[in-house]
Design a protein around this motif. Structure first.
Motif, mmCIF file in Angstrom:
data_model
loop_
_atom_site.group_PDB
_atom_site.id
_atom_site.type_symbol
_atom_site.label_atom_id
_atom_site.label_comp_id
_atom_site.label_asym_id
_atom_site.label_seq_id
_atom_site.Cartn_x
_atom_site.Cartn_y
_atom_site.Cartn_z
ATOM 1 N N THR A 1 0.425 -1.470 -0.328
ATOM 2 C CA THR A 1 -0.164 -0.523 -0.505
ATOM 3 C C THR A 1 1.185 1.306 -0.008
ATOM 4 N N ILE A 2 1.997 1.168 0.521
ATOM 5 C CA ILE A 2 2.655 1.862 1.111
ATOM 6 C C ILE A 2 3.848 2.481 -0.741
ATOM 7 N N ALA A 3 4.480 1.641 -0.672
ATOM 8 C CA ALA A 3 5.102 1.788 -1.941
ATOM 9 C C ALA A 3 4.484 1.845 -3.064
ATOM 10 N N ASP A 4 2.443 1.527 -3.547
ATOM 11 C CA ASP A 4 2.016 1.641 -4.429
ATOM 12 C C ASP A 4 1.463 3.169 -4.279
ATOM 13 N N LEU A 5 2.001 3.646 -3.334
ATOM 14 C CA LEU A 5 1.222 5.535 -2.830
ATOM 15 C C LEU A 5 -0.463 5.991 -2.811
ATOM 16 N N MET A 6 -1.009 4.561 -2.351
ATOM 17 C CA MET A 6 -2.208 4.487 -2.152
ATOM 18 C C MET A 6 -2.365 5.899 -0.840
ATOM 19 N N PRO A 7 -3.758 6.242 -1.033
ATOM 20 C CA PRO A 7 -3.397 7.527 -0.091
ATOM 21 C C PRO A 7 -3.767 6.906 1.412
ATOM 22 N N LEU A 8 -3.204 7.052 2.358
ATOM 23 C CA LEU A 8 -3.092 6.551 3.834
ATOM 24 C C LEU A 8 -4.361 6.878 4.648
ATOM 25 N N THR A 9 -5.802 7.447 3.934
ATOM 26 C CA THR A 9 -6.251 7.415 4.665
ATOM 27 C C THR A 9 -7.778 6.159 4.669
ATOM 28 N N GLY A 10 -9.353 6.625 5.536
ATOM 29 C CA GLY A 10 -9.989 5.878 5.493
ATOM 30 C C GLY A 10 -9.435 4.270 5.782
ATOM 31 N N GLU A 11 -10.046 3.447 5.199
ATOM 32 C CA GLU A 11 -10.089 1.499 5.831
ATOM 33 C C GLU A 11 -8.119 1.495 5.012
ATOM 34 N N ASN A 12 -7.490 2.220 4.194
ATOM 35 C CA ASN A 12 -6.045 2.075 3.931
ATOM 36 C C ASN A 12 -4.587 2.803 5.963
ATOM 37 N N ARG A 13 -5.737 3.507 6.318
ATOM 38 C CA ARG A 13 -4.805 4.310 7.438
ATOM 39 C C ARG A 13 -5.144 2.979 8.656
ATOM 40 N N VAL A 14 -5.725 2.238 8.765
ATOM 41 C CA VAL A 14 -5.935 1.322 9.399
ATOM 42 C C VAL A 14 -5.326 0.162 9.272
ATOM 43 N N LEU A 15 -5.359 -0.424 7.905
ATOM 44 C CA LEU A 15 -4.334 -1.687 7.535
ATOM 45 C C LEU A 15 -3.184 -1.345 7.686
ATOM 46 N N VAL A 16 -2.529 0.502 7.328
ATOM 47 C CA VAL A 16 -1.518 0.091 7.478
ATOM 48 C C VAL A 16 -0.354 0.535 8.916
#
Length: 799
Positions: free
Chosen positions: A226-241
């Protein structure tokens, strides 16, 4: 004047919301302001942002296609079908494939994996790979981070009797493949509420659906992709990361532990920023210069020795990748210079080179974009087949995927996101491809899109940023896309110390002061700025706060992202060796910071003092001192660009005060002045004359010259009686001759015993000597600060 690279824009944060967050969440005002600027409007949102748990993730069955995919996979497991996991070669693809391996092991599946070779095969699902899978007895293919555009290939798989389940997150095409199941939140009919998942995030949702409660350590793999592919660290991504990073600090995965150690990161202190800038490049290097399977093995091995070996191999590949990138970047910059010399660069830059490694063209595109701030496409050409493979990187406001879609007939294949994409085409179509992109950009791009903007969170003083505040800011992590490390502006900070650090002085270290407060600051890759940031310079800086830990000591530190000195500056390089060579280097290295392309750089010198200057600085504006006009243009560039000059290089001291006046008049508004003229021996200095001094010299001269005397002899004797230089004494004799106090003839001096009385300032030579001595006192002998103040005073009021 040191220009900032970006236009700084401060995010707005309503004071009422900031106050509410600070009070209800017990936060310092600066941290509450940072949260408000990120769009957090209430304490409820704030608590979720700071303390959100995995319960905030969405039901995987909301994802379209999940209802069909899960029973098909369960059937494959029950019937012992052979499953193929088909991935991609970037860090997201590697992570997705690795996660699926962990899932297959967990489920006890019979499986294989396939990742295409970036250079030999290229992106996407390939028929020859499906033929191989068919021979291996595969009856179900699960794609990860790829497949949404594979219409023909999935049709081919169907003809072989192979079912395909696609898990992907790339932009879906107009016509979707007829797969057994399509799982992609970006499909227009998909009701899944969060659209920003990485490929590995989509794969994780499939794992959730199959396992219900996957092991939390799998989130470590999700975090990396997720981090490497420059996906937004918001919403569900924030929780997962966030949970993935926390898990990573106690990782039992040998590959992750070894990769962190090789990167110089303490495992227990790993952050999302470490993943982005240390782990991800090494994982990506595998697929760029070799085969991504090596990185997959690293992330899935259970053996320490194998993990150590693979981690060091990836580190070596990453170093090799860096060198390859630098070589191609220099070639690409040369192409830009040659193709558009003296012309405006087009709105989209398209560059192609034979033999360019297609595994790194995306990185090269990013670096060229940073240099020229416009969308960039970089392609490697196979010299034998003529096939081109490339990558595009774009700027905010310009959808590069839509741009590619507008000229799709020029390409054999393309895919990607609004900000990054890949494509393949034949070199015969390059011109059509470039014209199509430029045509689209001319309509879609506006002038404001081409101005680089850096969003800062707030302005602060050094006194505001204690270690405890920095620690509390860390609560806002994980930092990444759409939740960037907070950027803070510090204005009017004075440089107390400046140093080049690192190999070959590549990096810049400053010590900044506001009132009594001091902070160390680092700017990576900006060692060359030390030449124009001497101690005492007042600067505005935009940077990210961090903590520097060394030998048990913790100190606040600022990582500079941008810097400016918003006022006219004088740079003191008097007496420098090889000034023409230095001018060339400065114009090349400092152009983005001084905005001084050759056509906006002026060089002033004494005629015939630098015989090679026209051949070495031919493209700059060359000016020479002139006895009558003061200064004169010496080439065509100087005649046309005087009003647009951004930097002035002074190679020689003016011969007269009138020449200095002409110089200051012509270049009074130039933001940056470099003083490069030679110094002169103090024994040859001129002194500002005064009447008492001239009276004593007159008396001494009267005693010496009862009879005609050789001029050199007069100078020698006067030097013994005074502290004046021979040059000064010759100037004095010019004054006395003009006032008819002496006569000069054939190298002899005759004293006139009863001359007509005349005031000293009646002499033009006396007035010139006064002005010349004052000028040389400052230009040749004054300290840097005094020289700067004097030059600045000469430019004020001049027009």
């Amino acid at each position: 004047m040191l220009y900032s690279k970006y236009k700084w824009r401060i995010r707005s944060a309503e004071s009422s919301i900031t106050g509410q967050l600070a009070e209800e969440l017990s936060l310092p005002p600066i941290v509450a302001s940072l949260m408000a600027s990120r769009g957090i409007q209430s304490a409820v949102d704030g608590r979720e942002f700071l303390y959100g748990t995995l319960e905030l993730t969405h039901d995987p069955y909301l994802m379209q296609g999940m209802q069909e995919a899960v029973p098909r996979i369960r059937k494959a497991l029950e019937d012992r079908e052979h499953i193929l996991i088909y991935g991609d070669y970037d860090a997201d693809g590697v992570s997705s494939t690795s996660l699926m391996i962990h899932l297959m092991r967990y489920l006890g599946a019979s499986y294989d994996i396939y990742i295409p070779h970036r250079s030999n095969e290229g992106y996407g699902l390939h028929n020859h790979a499906l033929d191989w899978a068919h021979q291996q007895g595969v009856s179900l293919v699960i794609t990860v981070d790829t497949g949404i555009s594979a219409v023909e290939q999935i049709a081919y798989a169907n003809s072989l009797g192979i079912d395909v389940i696609v898990t992907d997150h790339h932009e879906p095409p107009e016509v979707l493949p007829e797969a057994y199941a399509l799982i992609n939140p970006k499909i227009p009919t998909c009701p899944y509420p969060f659209k920003g998942l990485a490929g590995v995030g989509v794969a994780y949702k499939l794992a959730q659906a199959l396992v219900e409660e996957p092991p939390e350590e799998w989130l470590q793999i999700v975090s990396i992709g997720t981090i490497a592919d420059l996906m937004p660290l918001t919403g569900e991504n924030r929780v997962l990361v966030k949970h993935g990073i926390e898990s990573m600090r106690n990782t039992r995965y040998e590959g992750i532990r070894c990769l962190l150690e090789v990167s110089g990161i303490h495992v227990e202190q790993v952050t999302a920023v470490n993943v982005a800038f240390s782990m991800a490049p090494r994982i990506n290097a595998s697929g760029r210069l070799d085969h991504a399977g090596r990185a997959v093995t690293l992330l899935t091995t259970e053996h320490r020795e194998e993990a150590e070996r693979l981690a060091w191999e990836l580190d070596g590949l990453n170093k090799e990748r860096q060198q390859v990138v630098e070589t191609i970047v220099q070639e690409a910059l040369g192409m830009v210079q040659n193709r558009w010399r003296g012309q405006e660069i087009p709105p989209v830059i398209v560059l192609a080179g034979e033999g360019w490694n297609v595994g790194v063209v995306g990185i090269v595109a990013s670096k060229i974009l940073e240099r020229f701030y416009r969308p960039v496409v970089i392609l490697g050409i196979d010299p034998e087949s003529g096939n081109c493979k490339g990558s595009a990187r774009s700027i905010p406001g310009f959808d590069i995927y839509a741009a590619l879609l507008s000229c799709k007939e020029s390409m054999e294949h393309f895919g990607g996101h609004p900000s990054a994409a890949g494509m393949s085409l034949h070199r015969d179509r390059l011109e059509d491809f470039e014209r199509g992109l430029i045509r689209y950009a001319e309509k879609a791009l506006k002038e404001e899109h081409l101005i680089a903007v850096c969003e800062a969170d707030l302005e602060a003083s050094i006194s505001d940023v204690s270690l405890s505040i920095i620690d509390q800011i860390e609560q806002l992590s994980p930092f990444g896309m759409e939740n960037a490390v907070p950027k803070i502006i510090f204005r009017n900070a004075v440089i107390k110390d400046v140093r080049k650090i690192g190999k070959e002085g590549k990096h810049l270290k400053l010590r900044l002061q506001q009132k009594r407060e001091v902070i160390d600051a680092i700017s990576f890759g900006c060692g060359h700025l030390a030449d124009i940031l001497p101690a005492g310079t007042a600067v505005d800086v935009l940077g990210e706060l961090s903590v520097n830990e060394w030998n048990g000591s913790r100190k606040a530190q600022l990582m500079i992202q941008d810097i400016s000195a918003p006022y006219q500056q004088v740079f003191d390089y008097r007496g420098i060796q090889e000034p023409i060579q230095e001018i060339r280097r400065w114009v090349a290295d400092l152009e983005p910071h001084l905005r001084c392309p050759a056509v906006r750089a002026a060089v002033v010198y004494a005629k015939d003092s630098h015989p090679d200057i026209k051949s070495q600085l031919y493209d700059m504006c060359l000016w020479v001192y002139d006895r009558n006009a003061g200064i004169m243009p010496e080439n065509e560039a100087a005649k046309s660009s005087q009003q647009d000059i951004s930097v002035l290089f002074v190679l020689d001291v003016p011969e007269t005060a009138e020449q200095l006046e002409a110089l200051m008049s012509a270049f009074h508004s130039v933001p940056n002045i470099f003083m490069l003229h030679p110094t002169r021996n103090l024994r040859e200095r001129l002194q500002i004359p005064n009447r008492e001094q001239f009276k004593k010299l007159y008396v001494s001269l009267a005693r010496l010259t009862n009879a005609p005397m050789a001029e050199n002899e007069v100078i020698t004797r006067l030097q013994k009686q005074t502290s004046l230089s021979s040059r000064m004494l010759f100037k004095v004799l010019d004054v006395f001759e003009e006032l008819a106090f002496i006569q000069r003839a054939d190298g002899m001096i005759t004293f006139i015993s009863k001359p007509e009385k005349k005031p000293l300032d009646a002499s033009r030579h006396f007035r010139e000597l006064n002005d010349l001595a004052d000028m040389e006192q400052h230009l040749l002998h004054a300290g840097t600060e005094q020289l700067t103040e004097w030059l600045m005073s000469r430019t004020k009021g001049v027009s």
